[in-house]
Scaffold this motif. Structure first.
Motif, short mmCIF file in Angstrom:
data_model
loop_
_atom_site.label_atom_id
_atom_site.label_comp_id
_atom_site.label_asym_id
_atom_site.label_seq_id
_atom_site.Cartn_x
_atom_site.Cartn_y
_atom_site.Cartn_z
N ARG A 9 0.83 -1.20 0.00
CA ARG A 9 0.00 0.00 0.00
C ARG A 9 0.87 1.26 0.00
NH1 ARG A 9 -2.98 -3.29 3.52
NH2 ARG A 9 -2.09 -2.25 5.33
N GLN A 13 1.16 4.23 -2.92
CA GLN A 13 1.05 5.66 -2.63
C GLN A 13 2.29 6.40 -3.12
OE1 GLN A 13 -0.59 6.50 1.21
NE2 GLN A 13 0.34 8.51 1.30
N ALA A 40 -2.20 10.22 -1.06
CA ALA A 40 -2.93 9.47 -0.03
C ALA A 40 -4.40 9.32 -0.42
CB ALA A 40 -2.80 10.18 1.32
N THR A 44 -6.13 5.75 -1.45
CA THR A 44 -7.29 5.30 -0.69
C THR A 44 -8.45 4.95 -1.61
OG1 THR A 44 -6.62 6.62 1.22
CG2 THR A 44 -8.93 5.97 1.12
N ASP A 47 -7.62 1.61 -3.20
CA ASP A 47 -7.84 0.53 -2.23
C ASP A 47 -9.33 0.25 -2.05
OD1 ASP A 47 -5.11 0.32 -1.84
OD2 ASP A 47 -5.10 1.51 0.00
N GLY A 48 -10.12 1.30 -1.95
CA GLY A 48 -11.56 1.13 -1.80
C GLY A 48 -12.20 0.49 -3.03
#
Length: 82
Positions: A9, A13, A40, A44, A47-48
């Motif tokens: 992760r 980023q 960031a 995110t 990732d979502g």
């Protein structure tokens, strides 16, 4: 396993931040944009999206999330005021 996934992760980023930095050099991203916050935010979002896709979200839902994330671009690229 947790450490490995955390590192992935963080790497994602970092790669987004590097691409945004290149965008500044190429004139696609305004100077003064908060690259750390932008990286960031978009990491995110990615990732979502991955979680939602894993849980069988429709392509329409995923596309709506992408469009919402891109709608945030102008706010993220403007200089922050103290």
């Amino acid at each position: 396993m947790q450490d490995y996934l955390r590192e992935l992760r963080l790497l994602r980023q970092k790669m987004i931040r590097q691409r945004l930095k290149r965008g500044i050099a190429e004139g696609d991203v305004p100077r003064g944009a908060d690259l750390t916050a932008m990286a960031a935010f978009y990491a995110t979002v990615v990732d979502g999206l991955a979680i939602q896709a894993r849980d069988a979200a429709s392509s329409e839902v995923l596309q709506a999330v992408v469009e919402a994330a891109m709608a945030a671009w102008d706010g993220l690229t403007s200089k922050r005021r103290a």
